[in-house]
Design a protein around this motif. Structure first.
Motif, PDB file in Angstrom:
ATOM      1  N   GLY A   1      -4.582 -13.093   4.592  1.00  0.00           N
ATOM      2  CA  GLY A   1      -5.481 -11.995   4.934  1.00  0.00           C
ATOM      3  C   GLY A   1      -4.781 -10.837   5.615  1.00  0.00           C
ATOM      4  N   ARG A   2      -3.512 -10.590   5.233  1.00  0.00           N
ATOM      5  CA  ARG A   2      -2.773  -9.517   5.885  1.00  0.00           C
ATOM      6  C   ARG A   2      -3.062  -8.161   5.257  1.00  0.00           C
ATOM      7  NH1 ARG A   2       1.373 -13.411   6.978  1.00  0.00           N
ATOM      8  NH2 ARG A   2       2.329 -13.208   4.930  1.00  0.00           N
ATOM      9  N   PHE A   3      -3.809  -8.139   4.173  1.00  0.00           N
ATOM     10  CA  PHE A   3      -4.158  -6.854   3.550  1.00  0.00           C
ATOM     11  C   PHE A   3      -5.630  -6.569   3.760  1.00  0.00           C
ATOM     12  CE2 PHE A   3      -0.666  -8.643   1.003  1.00  0.00           C
ATOM     13  CZ  PHE A   3       0.286  -7.661   1.212  1.00  0.00           C
ATOM     14  N   GLU A   4      -5.917  -5.335   4.034  1.00  0.00           N
ATOM     15  CA  GLU A   4      -7.300  -4.930   4.277  1.00  0.00           C
ATOM     16  C   GLU A   4      -8.065  -4.865   2.953  1.00  0.00           C
ATOM     17  OE1 GLU A   4      -9.420  -4.911   7.501  1.00  0.00           O
ATOM     18  OE2 GLU A   4      -7.221  -4.822   7.487  1.00  0.00           O
ATOM     19  N   PRO A   5      -9.287  -5.388   2.904  1.00  0.00           N
ATOM     20  CA  PRO A   5     -10.094  -5.236   1.687  1.00  0.00           C
ATOM     21  C   PRO A   5     -10.318  -3.764   1.374  1.00  0.00           C
ATOM     22  CG  PRO A   5     -11.052  -6.892   3.122  1.00  0.00           C
ATOM     23  CD  PRO A   5      -9.928  -6.242   3.894  1.00  0.00           C
ATOM     24  N   GLY A   6     -10.128  -3.401   0.114  1.00  0.00           N
ATOM     25  CA  GLY A   6     -10.252  -2.017  -0.295  1.00  0.00           C
ATOM     26  C   GLY A   6      -8.944  -1.258  -0.242  1.00  0.00           C
ATOM     27  N   GLU A   7      -7.955  -1.845   0.432  1.00  0.00           N
ATOM     28  CA  GLU A   7      -6.655  -1.192   0.557  1.00  0.00           C
ATOM     29  C   GLU A   7      -5.987  -1.050  -0.805  1.00  0.00           C
ATOM     30  OE1 GLU A   7      -4.100  -3.364   3.128  1.00  0.00           O
ATOM     31  OE2 GLU A   7      -2.347  -2.081   2.798  1.00  0.00           O
ATOM     32  N   ALA A   8      -5.347   0.111  -1.025  1.00  0.00           N
ATOM     33  CA  ALA A   8      -4.631   0.348  -2.276  1.00  0.00           C
ATOM     34  C   ALA A   8      -3.177  -0.068  -2.106  1.00  0.00           C
ATOM     35  CB  ALA A   8      -4.729   1.817  -2.667  1.00  0.00           C
ATOM     36  N   LEU A   9      -2.707  -0.930  -2.981  1.00  0.00           N
ATOM     37  CA  LEU A   9      -1.316  -1.380  -2.941  1.00  0.00           C
ATOM     38  C   LEU A   9      -0.501  -0.511  -3.902  1.00  0.00           C
ATOM     39  CD1 LEU A   9      -1.855  -5.234  -2.903  1.00  0.00           C
ATOM     40  CD2 LEU A   9      -1.540  -3.674  -1.002  1.00  0.00           C
TER      41      LEU A   9
ATOM     42  N   ARG B   1      -4.968   3.432 -12.558  1.00  0.00           N
ATOM     43  CA  ARG B   1      -5.159   3.713 -11.136  1.00  0.00           C
ATOM     44  C   ARG B   1      -4.472   2.648 -10.281  1.00  0.00           C
ATOM     45  NH1 ARG B   1      -8.990   5.622 -12.396  1.00  0.00           N
ATOM     46  NH2 ARG B   1     -11.024   5.016 -11.630  1.00  0.00           N
ATOM     47  N   SER B   2      -4.407   2.915  -8.996  1.00  0.00           N
ATOM     48  CA  SER B   2      -3.736   1.993  -8.085  1.00  0.00           C
ATOM     49  C   SER B   2      -4.471   0.653  -8.009  1.00  0.00           C
ATOM     50  CB  SER B   2      -3.665   2.597  -6.681  1.00  0.00           C
ATOM     51  OG  SER B   2      -2.397   3.139  -6.438  1.00  0.00           O
ATOM     52  N   VAL B   3      -3.709  -0.391  -7.812  1.00  0.00           N
ATOM     53  CA  VAL B   3      -4.283  -1.724  -7.636  1.00  0.00           C
ATOM     54  C   VAL B   3      -4.879  -1.827  -6.238  1.00  0.00           C
ATOM     55  CG1 VAL B   3      -3.659  -4.134  -7.356  1.00  0.00           C
ATOM     56  CG2 VAL B   3      -2.779  -2.843  -9.296  1.00  0.00           C
ATOM     57  N   ARG B   4      -6.057  -2.437  -6.129  1.00  0.00           N
ATOM     58  CA  ARG B   4      -6.736  -2.512  -4.841  1.00  0.00           C
ATOM     59  C   ARG B   4      -7.062  -3.948  -4.470  1.00  0.00           C
ATOM     60  NH1 ARG B   4      -8.091   2.769  -4.017  1.00  0.00           N
ATOM     61  NH2 ARG B   4      -9.112   2.267  -2.058  1.00  0.00           N
ATOM     62  N   VAL B   5      -7.115  -4.207  -3.188  1.00  0.00           N
ATOM     63  CA  VAL B   5      -7.595  -5.491  -2.699  1.00  0.00           C
ATOM     64  C   VAL B   5      -9.107  -5.494  -2.828  1.00  0.00           C
ATOM     65  CG1 VAL B   5      -7.689  -7.052  -0.734  1.00  0.00           C
ATOM     66  CG2 VAL B   5      -5.694  -5.577  -1.063  1.00  0.00           C
ATOM     67  N   PRO B   6      -9.683  -6.458  -3.526  1.00  0.00           N
ATOM     68  CA  PRO B   6     -11.128  -6.421  -3.771  1.00  0.00           C
ATOM     69  C   PRO B   6     -11.935  -6.556  -2.488  1.00  0.00           C
ATOM     70  CG  PRO B   6     -10.185  -8.485  -4.568  1.00  0.00           C
ATOM     71  CD  PRO B   6      -9.048  -7.622  -4.139  1.00  0.00           C
TER      72      PRO B   6
END
Lengths: 214, 214
Positions: free
Chosen positions: A20-28, A63-68
DNA sequence: TTGACAGCCCTGTGATCACAAAACAATGAT
DNA sequence: ATCATTGTTTTGTGATCACAGGGCTGTCAA
């Protein structure tokens, strides 16, 4: 080190996602991650696309990949499938588990109890996953195992919230019931225990959503 | 045309795989496919890796990607999961299907009967898949749908043998039972019909293995 | 004749570059 | 002040090149 860079990138991203180190909605973003890990964008691209294919990340074409962002509805859908798949894996695993495997499961539950005593949510969750994984692996069905792991990855981004916001006393222990069922050679009971465990977890996670709405 | 080349390559490979145009065990080589489709190896690489991630192809780290050889054991494992997942999707889909959806299903079964009459296995299988897909889609659970499609892709390489070697009279029709159940608003019966259909299909495919052993 | 070894070729991987589309920001008009 | 529009920057995509590892073949020795 590992075989190829792409695999390393994949493992790092997967690990970070499960923790869970990435924020939901965050663009990678390709170049960001590439720069951070000191590689070219190429292996990162492959790793991200693989995670998209597994349903762990979502990415539209150009488009950029995102954390769902997991909604309550999606969580329910996820657990409907988890219940069915992991229930089956538990029952079949209970039938085929050998003595060595049972020993591993006992060790896991002991470590979980210890983690609970020292209020270590992360440690608890780790041994929890190990418990389930070794039981399911005993089912001897790799097709099933792959799907289950895929589902775990999809639920990953929620777990960081568990680390922070959840009262550890909520963690109940249906694993003991499961172990009893295994020792008695009762696969149906083992399945039921696992399903209870999942349902309990589900209600905890759903609780997080109700708090968020307020 | 489509958005990006990689997606096109993926669709072509997927289609070919579902149609059984690739031999089990065959090695799919980057530069070959790239030359055949007139692109650079790059988008082909992405498409192949995506299929590997979905379990439709198997590839070890530094070696060529191969079309998996399905053993009888793996077929059984696959159908154990299909039964559970598609059974659930059918029951839930039956609960939520609207009149327009039922109309589509009726059209599918009519086309299937027509295909059967003119001994068109490929046409039959196409409308068969459409029937299942529209029913499952009505379940409103995208997580579930993704997994089911992944499983279909894994069974794909077997279907080319069906085209050639199977007596069409073997195709039974449990879809009519399913439709009856839908019209009567009985989800449990619909689930049972779908499960019967899958089991029947499974026994046909398993029959192919016994022939091969001789 | 058969086994092992060396060389070449084939194949996947990663980096760099060129390009197009999307996201963003600044500027202008209403 | 707000919205549309245009110009700039960012970001994913595809091509080409360089490289390394595996597999195959031909040759030589036993």
């Amino acid at each position: 080190m590992a075989e190829n860079l792409q695999e390393q990138m994949y493992q790092r991203l997967r690990e970070g996602l499960l923790a869970g180190r990435f924020e939901p909605g965050e663009a990678l973003k390709l170049r960001d991650l590439a720069a951070r890990w000191g590689t070219s964008p190429m292996p990162v691209r492959g790793a991200l696309q693989r995670l998209v294919a597994e349903g762990a990340l979502e990415g539209e074409p150009q488009r950029s990949v995102r954390v769902p962002v997991i909604t309550a509805e999606r969580l329910i859908q996820l657990y409907q499938v988890r219940l069915s798949l992991e229930g089956m894996a538990a029952e079949e695993g209970a039938r085929r588990l050998d003595a060595a495997g049972r020993e591993q499961l006992h060790a896991c539950t002991e470590r979980m109890a210890a983690a609970l005593a020292r209020r270590d949510a992360q440690g608890y969750l780790y041994d929890n996953s190990q418990f389930h994984l070794t039981l399911y692996r005993a089912s001897g069905n790799p097709v099933l195992l792959r799907l289950i792991e895929s589902l775990w990855l999809q639920a990953g981004p929620l777990f960081n919230r568990l680390f922070r916001e959840t009262d550890l006393s909520l963690f109940n222990d249906f694993h003991q019931h499961c172990l009893d069922a295994l020792d008695q050679g009762d696969p149906a009971a083992a399945r039921q225990a696992i399903e209870q465990d999942l349902l309990h977890f589900r209600s905890i996670l759903l609780g997080l959503f109700e708090e968020a709405v307020e």
